[in-house]
Write a protein that holds these residues in place. Sequence first.
Motif, short mmCIF file in Angstrom:
data_model
loop_
_atom_site.label_atom_id
_atom_site.label_comp_id
_atom_site.label_asym_id
_atom_site.label_seq_id
_atom_site.Cartn_x
_atom_site.Cartn_y
_atom_site.Cartn_z
N HIS A 125 0.83 -1.21 0.00
CA HIS A 125 0.00 0.00 0.00
C HIS A 125 0.86 1.26 0.00
N PHE A 126 1.96 1.24 0.74
CA PHE A 126 2.88 2.38 0.76
C PHE A 126 3.42 2.63 -0.64
N ILE A 127 3.79 1.58 -1.34
CA ILE A 127 4.34 1.71 -2.70
C ILE A 127 3.34 2.38 -3.63
N LYS A 128 2.06 2.06 -3.47
CA LYS A 128 1.03 2.69 -4.32
C LYS A 128 1.07 4.20 -4.15
N TYR A 129 1.21 4.69 -2.93
CA TYR A 129 1.28 6.13 -2.69
C TYR A 129 2.59 6.73 -3.20
N LEU A 130 3.67 5.96 -3.07
CA LEU A 130 4.95 6.43 -3.61
C LEU A 130 4.87 6.55 -5.13
N GLU A 131 4.18 5.61 -5.76
CA GLU A 131 4.00 5.68 -7.21
C GLU A 131 3.13 6.88 -7.60
N ASP A 132 2.13 7.19 -6.78
CA ASP A 132 1.32 8.38 -7.02
C ASP A 132 2.18 9.64 -6.88
N SER A 133 3.05 9.64 -5.90
CA SER A 133 3.98 10.75 -5.70
C SER A 133 4.88 10.91 -6.92
N LEU A 134 5.38 9.80 -7.41
CA LEU A 134 6.23 9.81 -8.60
C LEU A 134 5.46 10.36 -9.80
#
Length: 121
Positions: free
Chosen positions: A63-72
Amino acid sequence: MRRHNFKKLQIWSEAMDLIDENYLFTSTLPDYERYGLRTQMNRCSVSIASNISEGSSKRTDKHFIKYLEDSLGSSYEWETQLTVCYRQNFLSEEVYLSLENKVQKLQSKISNFIDSIEPEN
């Protein structure tokens, strides 16, 4: 997974620095861009840091990675808008290259961070 303290993450800190530089730059945009590029770039820059912090509260790395990808994604959107500003002669080449370099370094760091926490398949 342990939760990350977003305030201790280098990517969050650098995203916050980009927000500061973004607001300084967008304040120089023409008045007719007040509700166009200025607003959109401000929202994008804030979104980069906000997604990192929001994602840090998630229970799993997935789930954290999904937000990091959104940040990217927001960082790429911001970079595109920066390029539009340059092509419209709203900033000098020197300023453009400096800001482009900063966002690209941040993109690389976010990508590397994702890779470091992504579970092995």
